[in-house]
Design a protein around this motif. Sequence first.
Motif, PDB file in Angstrom:
ATOM      1  N   MET A   1       0.682  -1.206  -0.262  1.00  0.00           N
ATOM      2  CA  MET A   1       0.024  -0.154   0.156  1.00  0.00           C
ATOM      3  C   MET A   1       0.903   1.273   0.146  1.00  0.00           C
ATOM      4  O   MET A   1       0.682   2.130  -0.880  1.00  0.00           O
ATOM      5  N   ILE A   2       1.617   1.233   0.929  1.00  0.00           N
ATOM      6  CA  ILE A   2       2.847   2.359   0.734  1.00  0.00           C
ATOM      7  C   ILE A   2       3.513   2.675  -0.247  1.00  0.00           C
ATOM      8  O   ILE A   2       3.696   3.740  -0.740  1.00  0.00           O
ATOM      9  N   THR A   3       3.918   1.284  -0.679  1.00  0.00           N
ATOM     10  CA  THR A   3       4.781   1.496  -1.868  1.00  0.00           C
ATOM     11  C   THR A   3       3.867   1.905  -3.172  1.00  0.00           C
ATOM     12  O   THR A   3       4.682   2.496  -4.015  1.00  0.00           O
ATOM     13  N   GLU A   4       2.794   1.387  -3.285  1.00  0.00           N
ATOM     14  CA  GLU A   4       1.994   2.019  -4.458  1.00  0.00           C
ATOM     15  C   GLU A   4       1.644   3.404  -4.344  1.00  0.00           C
ATOM     16  O   GLU A   4       1.794   4.158  -5.316  1.00  0.00           O
ATOM     17  N   ILE A   5       1.545   3.951  -3.200  1.00  0.00           N
ATOM     18  CA  ILE A   5       1.325   5.390  -3.064  1.00  0.00           C
ATOM     19  C   ILE A   5       2.568   6.326  -3.474  1.00  0.00           C
ATOM     20  O   ILE A   5       2.758   7.191  -3.982  1.00  0.00           O
ATOM     21  N   ALA A   6       3.896   5.564  -3.021  1.00  0.00           N
ATOM     22  CA  ALA A   6       5.106   6.428  -3.366  1.00  0.00           C
ATOM     23  C   ALA A   6       5.335   6.169  -4.504  1.00  0.00           C
ATOM     24  O   ALA A   6       5.791   7.254  -5.213  1.00  0.00           O
ATOM     25  N   LEU A   7       5.249   5.021  -5.458  1.00  0.00           N
ATOM     26  CA  LEU A   7       5.336   5.045  -6.928  1.00  0.00           C
ATOM     27  C   LEU A   7       4.496   5.988  -7.636  1.00  0.00           C
ATOM     28  O   LEU A   7       4.698   6.431  -8.628  1.00  0.00           O
ATOM     29  N   THR A   8       3.113   5.998  -7.214  1.00  0.00           N
ATOM     30  CA  THR A   8       2.277   6.944  -7.790  1.00  0.00           C
ATOM     31  C   THR A   8       2.596   8.455  -7.717  1.00  0.00           C
ATOM     32  O   THR A   8       2.384   9.111  -8.640  1.00  0.00           O
ATOM     33  N   VAL A   9       3.130   8.640  -6.384  1.00  0.00           N
ATOM     34  CA  VAL A   9       3.627  10.261  -6.134  1.00  0.00           C
ATOM     35  C   VAL A   9       4.930  10.283  -7.161  1.00  0.00           C
ATOM     36  O   VAL A   9       5.024  11.318  -7.703  1.00  0.00           O
ATOM     37  N   GLY A  10       5.713   9.422  -7.239  1.00  0.00           N
ATOM     38  CA  GLY A  10       6.887   9.521  -8.016  1.00  0.00           C
ATOM     39  C   GLY A  10       6.435   9.815  -9.636  1.00  0.00           C
ATOM     40  O   GLY A  10       7.052  10.318 -10.290  1.00  0.00           O
ATOM     41  N   VAL A  11       5.622   8.964 -10.053  1.00  0.00           N
ATOM     42  CA  VAL A  11       4.976   9.121 -11.354  1.00  0.00           C
ATOM     43  C   VAL A  11       4.769  10.463 -11.616  1.00  0.00           C
ATOM     44  O   VAL A  11       4.944  11.239 -12.594  1.00  0.00           O
ATOM     45  N   ILE A  12       3.657  10.891 -10.740  1.00  0.00           N
ATOM     46  CA  ILE A  12       3.150  12.245 -10.748  1.00  0.00           C
ATOM     47  C   ILE A  12       4.263  13.389 -10.879  1.00  0.00           C
ATOM     48  O   ILE A  12       4.164  14.552 -11.611  1.00  0.00           O
ATOM     49  N   ILE A  13       5.382  13.259  -9.905  1.00  0.00           N
ATOM     50  CA  ILE A  13       6.247  14.146  -9.978  1.00  0.00           C
ATOM     51  C   ILE A  13       7.279  14.145 -11.304  1.00  0.00           C
ATOM     52  O   ILE A  13       7.629  15.173 -11.640  1.00  0.00           O
ATOM     53  N   SER A  14       7.413  12.917 -11.704  1.00  0.00           N
ATOM     54  CA  SER A  14       8.146  12.932 -12.870  1.00  0.00           C
ATOM     55  C   SER A  14       7.503  13.439 -14.015  1.00  0.00           C
ATOM     56  O   SER A  14       8.106  14.106 -14.899  1.00  0.00           O
ATOM     57  N   LEU A  15       6.225  13.173 -14.110  1.00  0.00           N
ATOM     58  CA  LEU A  15       5.299  14.015 -15.161  1.00  0.00           C
ATOM     59  C   LEU A  15       5.329  15.364 -15.216  1.00  0.00           C
ATOM     60  O   LEU A  15       5.199  15.817 -16.066  1.00  0.00           O
ATOM     61  N   ILE A  16       5.075  16.020 -13.715  1.00  0.00           N
ATOM     62  CA  ILE A  16       5.495  17.350 -13.874  1.00  0.00           C
ATOM     63  C   ILE A  16       6.504  18.053 -14.343  1.00  0.00           C
ATOM     64  O   ILE A  16       6.685  18.909 -14.851  1.00  0.00           O
ATOM     65  N   ILE A  17       7.591  17.229 -13.716  1.00  0.00           N
ATOM     66  CA  ILE A  17       9.042  17.672 -14.173  1.00  0.00           C
ATOM     67  C   ILE A  17       8.979  17.651 -15.729  1.00  0.00           C
ATOM     68  O   ILE A  17       9.573  18.447 -16.160  1.00  0.00           O
ATOM     69  N   GLY A  18       8.910  16.337 -16.308  1.00  0.00           N
ATOM     70  CA  GLY A  18       8.896  16.365 -17.691  1.00  0.00           C
ATOM     71  C   GLY A  18       8.212  17.171 -18.655  1.00  0.00           C
ATOM     72  O   GLY A  18       8.608  17.902 -19.558  1.00  0.00           O
ATOM     73  N   LEU A  19       7.023  17.573 -17.958  1.00  0.00           N
ATOM     74  CA  LEU A  19       6.073  18.628 -18.501  1.00  0.00           C
ATOM     75  C   LEU A  19       6.732  20.169 -18.426  1.00  0.00           C
ATOM     76  O   LEU A  19       6.755  20.813 -19.552  1.00  0.00           O
ATOM     77  N   PHE A  20       7.298  20.483 -17.402  1.00  0.00           N
ATOM     78  CA  PHE A  20       7.787  21.849 -17.226  1.00  0.00           C
ATOM     79  C   PHE A  20       9.132  21.858 -18.201  1.00  0.00           C
ATOM     80  O   PHE A  20       9.035  22.765 -18.951  1.00  0.00           O
ATOM     81  N   PHE A  21      10.066  21.007 -18.173  1.00  0.00           N
ATOM     82  CA  PHE A  21      11.187  20.960 -18.968  1.00  0.00           C
ATOM     83  C   PHE A  21      10.839  20.806 -20.617  1.00  0.00           C
ATOM     84  O   PHE A  21      11.375  21.633 -21.427  1.00  0.00           O
ATOM     85  N   THR A  22      10.101  19.979 -20.928  1.00  0.00           N
ATOM     86  CA  THR A  22       9.621  19.774 -22.429  1.00  0.00           C
ATOM     87  C   THR A  22       8.919  21.180 -22.885  1.00  0.00           C
ATOM     88  O   THR A  22       9.001  21.755 -23.884  1.00  0.00           O
ATOM     89  N   GLY A  23       8.004  21.818 -21.746  1.00  0.00           N
ATOM     90  CA  GLY A  23       7.538  22.979 -22.037  1.00  0.00           C
ATOM     91  C   GLY A  23       8.534  24.495 -22.329  1.00  0.00           C
ATOM     92  O   GLY A  23       8.245  25.098 -23.179  1.00  0.00           O
ATOM     93  N   VAL A  24       9.613  24.080 -21.460  1.00  0.00           N
ATOM     94  CA  VAL A  24      10.543  25.304 -21.466  1.00  0.00           C
ATOM     95  C   VAL A  24      11.293  25.060 -22.824  1.00  0.00           C
ATOM     96  O   VAL A  24      11.632  25.860 -23.406  1.00  0.00           O
ATOM     97  N   ALA A  25      11.545  23.737 -23.344  1.00  0.00           N
ATOM     98  CA  ALA A  25      12.193  23.543 -24.522  1.00  0.00           C
ATOM     99  C   ALA A  25      11.309  24.141 -25.612  1.00  0.00           C
ATOM    100  O   ALA A  25      11.666  24.659 -26.663  1.00  0.00           O
ATOM    101  N   GLY A  26      10.098  23.783 -25.610  1.00  0.00           N
ATOM    102  CA  GLY A  26       9.269  24.076 -26.645  1.00  0.00           C
ATOM    103  C   GLY A  26       9.117  25.678 -26.852  1.00  0.00           C
ATOM    104  O   GLY A  26       9.379  26.354 -28.019  1.00  0.00           O
ATOM    105  N   ILE A  27       9.086  26.245 -25.711  1.00  0.00           N
ATOM    106  CA  ILE A  27       9.071  27.781 -25.811  1.00  0.00           C
ATOM    107  C   ILE A  27      10.304  28.398 -26.200  1.00  0.00           C
ATOM    108  O   ILE A  27      10.442  29.348 -27.138  1.00  0.00           O
TER     109      ILE A  27
END
Length: 130
Positions: free
Chosen positions: A1-27
């Motif tokens: 249960m704790i592992t699933e939550i930690a992995l889900t949070v990790g996925v969300i954080i990685s997606l936000i970081i990816g979105l930010f840097f890819t957006g900066v690259a596009g701009i």
Amino acid sequence: MITEIALTVGVIISLIIGLFFTGVAGIGLLKLDNAMSRLHAPTKAGTVGIGAFLMASVLHSFLLGQGSFHEFLILGFLFITAPISANFMAKVNLHRQNCTPPPAPPRDDMWATLNVPEADRELADPQELA
């Protein structure tokens, strides 16, 4: 249960970081004025953004219980090819003279040779010059 939550949070954080840097690259690709400046944005920020997306994919595959390391092969290929392709594109721009060329290097007769200036010969050990 704790592992699933930690992995889900990790996925969300990685997606936000990816979105930010890819957006900066596009701009950066759209807003920068010349080819050499535009070359910098997608090769640096885009590589980090895509790397974060791939890390989110790895974390998500472990969350589903189907661990996958194929993304690391993609990431390694990306980290190897992005600087090389950017270097080739910069060389093409320099060759076509589409940008300001870098300044010429100063004249240096001693680089990679054994020529020693006369002023330095007096300071050197006589046995080293023999």
